[in-house]
Design a protein around this motif. Structure first.
Motif, PDB file in Angstrom:
ATOM      1  N   GLU A  84       0.819  -1.206   0.000  1.00 34.12           N
ATOM      2  CA  GLU A  84       0.000   0.000   0.000  1.00 34.12           C
ATOM      3  C   GLU A  84       0.860   1.265   0.000  1.00 34.12           C
ATOM      4  O   GLU A  84       0.528   2.263  -0.660  1.00 34.12           O
ATOM      5  N   LEU A  85       1.962   1.245   0.728  1.00 32.79           N
ATOM      6  CA  LEU A  85       2.855   2.405   0.778  1.00 32.79           C
ATOM      7  C   LEU A  85       3.506   2.679  -0.572  1.00 32.79           C
ATOM      8  O   LEU A  85       3.745   3.846  -0.932  1.00 32.79           O
ATOM      9  N   THR A  86       3.775   1.612  -1.321  1.00 25.98           N
ATOM     10  CA  THR A  86       4.421   1.815  -2.624  1.00 25.98           C
ATOM     11  C   THR A  86       3.487   2.453  -3.655  1.00 25.98           C
ATOM     12  O   THR A  86       3.929   2.808  -4.749  1.00 25.98           O
ATOM     13  N   ALA A  89      12.035  -0.007  -1.077  1.00 26.73           N
ATOM     14  CA  ALA A  89      13.035   0.274  -0.050  1.00 26.73           C
ATOM     15  C   ALA A  89      12.525   1.311   0.952  1.00 26.73           C
ATOM     16  O   ALA A  89      12.650   1.136   2.178  1.00 26.73           O
ATOM     17  N   LYS A  90      11.933   2.380   0.468  1.00 31.12           N
ATOM     18  CA  LYS A  90      11.424   3.415   1.359  1.00 31.12           C
ATOM     19  C   LYS A  90      10.202   2.920   2.129  1.00 31.12           C
ATOM     20  O   LYS A  90      10.000   3.274   3.308  1.00 31.12           O
ATOM     21  N   ALA A  91       9.363   2.095   1.474  1.00 34.17           N
ATOM     22  CA  ALA A  91       8.199   1.528   2.162  1.00 34.17           C
ATOM     23  C   ALA A  91       8.652   0.642   3.322  1.00 34.17           C
ATOM     24  O   ALA A  91       8.084   0.698   4.428  1.00 34.17           O
ATOM     25  N   ASN A 129      11.334  11.783   9.502  1.00 31.75           N
ATOM     26  CA  ASN A 129      12.412  11.196  10.314  1.00 31.75           C
ATOM     27  C   ASN A 129      12.866   9.847   9.767  1.00 31.75           C
ATOM     28  O   ASN A 129      13.890   9.320  10.195  1.00 31.75           O
ATOM     29  N   VAL A 130      12.086   9.307   8.834  1.00 37.61           N
ATOM     30  CA  VAL A 130      12.442   8.019   8.221  1.00 37.61           C
ATOM     31  C   VAL A 130      13.591   8.251   7.241  1.00 37.61           C
ATOM     32  O   VAL A 130      13.509   9.164   6.405  1.00 37.61           O
TER      33      VAL A 130
END
Length: 236
Positions: free
Chosen positions: A184-186, A194-196, A217-218
Protein backbone atom coordinates in the motif's frame (compact mmCIF):
# COMPACT_ATOMS: atom_id res chain seq x y z
CA UNK A 1 77.36 -142.35 -4.71
CA UNK A 2 74.30 -140.19 -4.41
CA UNK A 3 72.85 -141.55 -7.61
CA UNK A 4 73.32 -145.11 -6.37
CA UNK A 5 71.38 -144.34 -3.17
CA UNK A 6 68.54 -142.93 -5.20
CA UNK A 7 68.56 -145.96 -7.48
CA UNK A 8 68.17 -148.26 -4.44
CA UNK A 9 64.89 -146.46 -3.47
CA UNK A 10 61.97 -148.26 -4.98
CA UNK A 11 60.30 -146.50 -7.90
CA UNK A 12 56.93 -146.36 -6.27
CA UNK A 13 58.41 -144.72 -3.19
CA UNK A 14 60.22 -142.18 -5.29
CA UNK A 15 56.96 -141.34 -7.05
CA UNK A 16 55.28 -140.92 -3.65
CA UNK A 17 57.99 -138.49 -2.47
CA UNK A 18 57.70 -136.58 -5.72
CA UNK A 19 53.93 -136.33 -5.40
CA UNK A 20 54.26 -135.21 -1.77
CA UNK A 21 56.79 -132.53 -2.76
CA UNK A 22 54.61 -131.24 -5.57
CA UNK A 23 51.54 -131.20 -3.30
CA UNK A 24 53.45 -129.34 -0.60
CA UNK A 25 54.65 -126.81 -3.15
CA UNK A 26 51.13 -126.30 -4.49
CA UNK A 27 49.75 -125.92 -0.99
CA UNK A 28 52.37 -123.31 -0.13
CA UNK A 29 51.68 -121.46 -3.35
CA UNK A 30 47.95 -121.54 -2.60
CA UNK A 31 48.54 -120.15 0.88
CA UNK A 32 50.57 -117.28 -0.53
CA UNK A 33 47.87 -116.49 -3.08
CA UNK A 34 45.18 -116.68 -0.41
CA UNK A 35 47.13 -114.29 1.78
CA UNK A 36 47.66 -111.94 -1.14
CA UNK A 37 43.94 -112.09 -1.98
CA UNK A 38 42.98 -111.48 1.66
CA UNK A 39 45.40 -108.52 1.81
CA UNK A 40 44.05 -106.92 -1.37
CA UNK A 41 40.47 -107.57 -0.25
CA UNK A 42 41.13 -105.88 3.09
CA UNK A 43 42.77 -102.95 1.34
CA UNK A 44 39.78 -102.55 -0.98
CA UNK A 45 37.44 -102.73 2.00
CA UNK A 46 39.35 -99.96 3.81
CA UNK A 47 39.39 -97.83 0.65
CA UNK A 48 35.65 -98.34 0.13
CA UNK A 49 34.98 -97.40 3.76
CA UNK A 50 37.02 -94.22 3.43
CA UNK A 51 35.21 -93.28 0.21
CA UNK A 52 31.85 -93.85 1.88
CA UNK A 53 32.85 -91.75 4.87
CA UNK A 54 33.94 -88.94 2.54
CA UNK A 55 30.66 -89.17 0.60
CA UNK A 56 28.64 -89.08 3.85
CA UNK A 57 30.62 -86.07 5.07
CA UNK A 58 30.06 -84.20 1.79
CA UNK A 59 26.35 -85.00 1.88
CA UNK A 60 26.08 -83.74 5.45
CA UNK A 61 27.89 -80.50 4.60
CA UNK A 62 25.61 -79.96 1.62
CA UNK A 63 22.49 -80.53 3.73
CA UNK A 64 23.73 -78.11 6.39
CA UNK A 65 24.42 -75.51 3.74
CA UNK A 66 20.94 -75.93 2.26
CA UNK A 67 19.36 -75.65 5.69
CA UNK A 68 21.35 -72.50 6.37
CA UNK A 69 20.17 -70.89 3.14
CA UNK A 70 16.54 -71.98 3.26
CA UNK A 71 15.81 -71.45 6.96
CA UNK A 72 15.21 -67.75 7.71
CA UNK A 73 16.26 -66.40 11.06
CA UNK A 74 13.79 -64.96 13.54
CA UNK A 75 14.54 -61.37 12.60
CA UNK A 76 13.79 -62.01 8.91
CA UNK A 77 10.52 -63.68 9.85
CA UNK A 78 9.49 -60.73 11.98
CA UNK A 79 10.37 -58.09 9.40
CA UNK A 80 8.52 -59.99 6.66
CA UNK A 81 5.14 -59.05 8.17
CA UNK A 82 3.47 -55.78 9.12
CA UNK A 83 0.29 -54.84 10.97
CA UNK A 84 -1.97 -51.99 9.86
CA UNK A 85 -5.20 -50.52 11.22
CA UNK A 86 -7.89 -50.06 8.57
CA UNK A 87 -10.80 -47.93 9.72
CA UNK A 88 -13.45 -45.53 8.48
CA UNK A 89 -15.74 -46.29 5.54
CA UNK A 90 -14.76 -49.95 5.07
CA UNK A 91 -16.96 -52.99 5.60
CA UNK A 92 -14.81 -54.73 8.23
CA UNK A 93 -12.62 -52.24 10.12
CA UNK A 94 -9.81 -53.78 12.14
CA UNK A 95 -6.11 -54.59 12.43
CA UNK A 96 -4.73 -56.77 9.65
CA UNK A 97 -1.44 -58.58 9.05
CA UNK A 98 0.11 -58.26 5.59
CA UNK A 99 3.46 -59.04 3.97
CA UNK A 100 6.01 -56.24 4.11
CA UNK A 101 5.84 -53.73 1.23
CA UNK A 102 2.12 -54.36 0.71
CA UNK A 103 -0.01 -51.61 -0.85
CA UNK A 104 -2.95 -49.65 0.58
CA UNK A 105 -5.47 -51.29 -1.73
CA UNK A 106 -4.48 -54.73 -0.39
CA UNK A 107 -5.26 -53.67 3.17
CA UNK A 108 -8.61 -52.24 2.05
CA UNK A 109 -9.44 -55.53 0.33
CA UNK A 110 -8.68 -57.45 3.56
CA UNK A 111 -11.07 -55.11 5.37
CA UNK A 112 -13.86 -56.13 3.02
CA UNK A 113 -13.59 -53.20 0.64
CA UNK A 114 -15.31 -49.80 0.66
CA UNK A 115 -18.77 -49.09 1.94
CA UNK A 116 -21.26 -47.32 -0.32
CA UNK A 117 -20.58 -44.00 1.43
CA UNK A 118 -16.77 -44.18 1.06
CA UNK A 119 -14.78 -41.56 -0.82
CA UNK A 120 -12.73 -44.20 -2.61
CA UNK A 121 -10.54 -41.79 -4.54
CA UNK A 122 -9.58 -39.76 -1.46
CA UNK A 123 -6.66 -42.01 -0.43
CA UNK A 124 -3.65 -43.09 -2.46
CA UNK A 125 -4.45 -46.74 -3.06
CA UNK A 126 -1.00 -47.44 -4.53
CA UNK A 127 0.87 -46.24 -1.44
CA UNK A 128 3.28 -48.63 0.32
CA UNK A 129 2.25 -49.58 3.86
CA UNK A 130 4.40 -49.28 6.98
CA UNK A 131 4.18 -51.34 10.15
CA UNK A 132 1.73 -49.77 12.60
CA UNK A 133 0.17 -47.46 10.00
CA UNK A 134 -3.48 -46.40 10.24
CA UNK A 135 -5.53 -46.10 7.06
CA UNK A 136 -8.65 -43.98 7.46
CA UNK A 137 -11.19 -43.99 4.64
CA UNK A 138 -13.51 -40.96 4.89
CA UNK A 139 -17.06 -40.85 3.59
CA UNK A 140 -17.92 -38.62 0.66
CA UNK A 141 -19.96 -36.46 3.03
CA UNK A 142 -16.92 -35.92 5.25
CA UNK A 143 -14.84 -34.94 2.24
CA UNK A 144 -17.50 -32.51 0.98
CA UNK A 145 -17.90 -30.91 4.40
CA UNK A 146 -14.16 -30.50 4.74
CA UNK A 147 -13.99 -28.78 1.35
CA UNK A 148 -16.83 -26.46 2.33
CA UNK A 149 -15.09 -25.61 5.59
CA UNK A 150 -11.85 -24.91 3.72
CA UNK A 151 -13.66 -22.65 1.23
CA UNK A 152 -15.45 -20.83 4.06
CA UNK A 153 -12.19 -20.30 5.90
CA UNK A 154 -10.62 -18.86 2.75
CA UNK A 155 -13.58 -16.51 2.25
CA UNK A 156 -13.42 -15.38 5.87
CA UNK A 157 -9.71 -14.71 5.57
CA UNK A 158 -10.24 -12.80 2.33
CA UNK A 159 -13.03 -10.73 3.87
CA UNK A 160 -10.90 -9.87 6.90
CA UNK A 161 -8.02 -8.79 4.71
CA UNK A 162 -10.37 -6.65 2.67
CA UNK A 163 -11.67 -4.95 5.83
CA UNK A 164 -8.14 -4.22 7.02
CA UNK A 165 -7.24 -2.79 3.64
CA UNK A 166 -10.30 -0.59 3.72
CA UNK A 167 -9.26 0.74 7.11
CA UNK A 168 -5.78 1.51 5.81
CA UNK A 169 -7.21 3.57 2.95
CA UNK A 170 -9.60 6.24 4.17
CA UNK A 171 -12.59 7.50 2.24
CA UNK A 172 -10.53 10.52 1.27
CA UNK A 173 -8.13 8.23 -0.56
CA UNK A 174 -5.27 8.85 1.87
CA UNK A 175 -2.94 6.05 3.11
CA UNK A 176 -2.84 5.48 6.87
CA UNK A 177 0.91 5.29 7.47
CA UNK A 178 0.35 3.73 10.90
CA UNK A 179 -1.39 0.68 9.40
CA UNK A 180 -0.43 0.49 5.73
CA UNK A 181 1.39 -2.52 4.31
CA UNK A 182 4.47 -2.27 2.12
CA UNK A 183 2.36 -2.80 -0.99
CA UNK A 184 0.00 0.00 0.00
CA UNK A 185 2.86 2.40 0.78
CA UNK A 186 4.42 1.81 -2.62
CA UNK A 187 1.29 3.30 -4.24
CA UNK A 188 2.45 6.70 -2.98
CA UNK A 189 4.36 8.90 -5.41
CA UNK A 190 8.12 8.57 -4.87
CA UNK A 191 7.88 5.62 -2.45
CA UNK A 192 9.48 2.41 -3.68
CA UNK A 193 9.90 -0.87 -1.86
CA UNK A 194 13.04 0.27 -0.05
CA UNK A 195 11.42 3.41 1.36
CA UNK A 196 8.20 1.53 2.16
CA UNK A 197 10.21 -1.03 4.15
CA UNK A 198 12.04 1.84 5.91
CA UNK A 199 8.70 3.37 6.97
CA UNK A 200 7.53 0.05 8.42
CA UNK A 201 10.86 -0.49 10.21
CA UNK A 202 10.67 3.00 11.78
CA UNK A 203 7.10 2.35 12.88
CA UNK A 204 8.04 -1.00 14.48
CA UNK A 205 11.01 0.54 16.28
CA UNK A 206 9.53 3.85 17.46
CA UNK A 207 5.81 3.12 17.61
CA UNK A 208 2.99 4.73 15.66
CA UNK A 209 3.49 8.07 13.96
CA UNK A 210 2.12 10.93 16.06
CA UNK A 211 1.91 13.29 13.11
CA UNK A 212 2.16 13.21 9.34
CA UNK A 213 5.31 15.35 9.47
CA UNK A 214 7.09 12.69 11.59
CA UNK A 215 7.54 10.58 8.47
CA UNK A 216 10.43 12.89 7.52
CA UNK A 217 12.41 11.20 10.31
CA UNK A 218 12.44 8.02 8.22
CA UNK A 219 15.79 7.65 6.42
CA UNK A 220 15.42 8.52 2.71
CA UNK A 221 12.26 10.61 3.11
CA UNK A 222 13.17 14.28 3.14
CA UNK A 223 11.62 17.52 1.96
CA UNK A 224 11.19 16.66 -1.71
CA UNK A 225 9.65 13.23 -1.10
CA UNK A 226 7.51 14.54 1.75
CA UNK A 227 6.07 17.29 -0.44
CA UNK A 228 4.96 14.62 -2.93
CA UNK A 229 3.20 12.39 -0.40
CA UNK A 230 1.97 14.71 2.38
CA UNK A 231 -1.42 15.19 0.80
CA UNK A 232 -1.87 11.45 0.30
CA UNK A 233 -1.11 10.19 3.82
CA UNK A 234 -2.81 10.27 7.23
CA UNK A 235 -2.29 8.86 10.72
CA UNK A 236 -6.00 8.33 11.50
Amino acid sequence: MKNRVIEKIPANLRQGFLALFVSTALICAGCVKAEEKAFFSEAQTIESTEEKMDADSNAENTENAENTVETPDAQSTISAEIYVDVCGAVKNPGVYCLPASSRVFEAIELAGGYTDEAAASYVNRAGILNDGQQIYIPTQTEVDQNLLQTMQSAQDASGSQGTDAAQNIQNSGRININRATKEELTTLTGIGEAKAQAIIAYREENGLFSSVEEITNVPGIKGGTYDKIKDGITIE
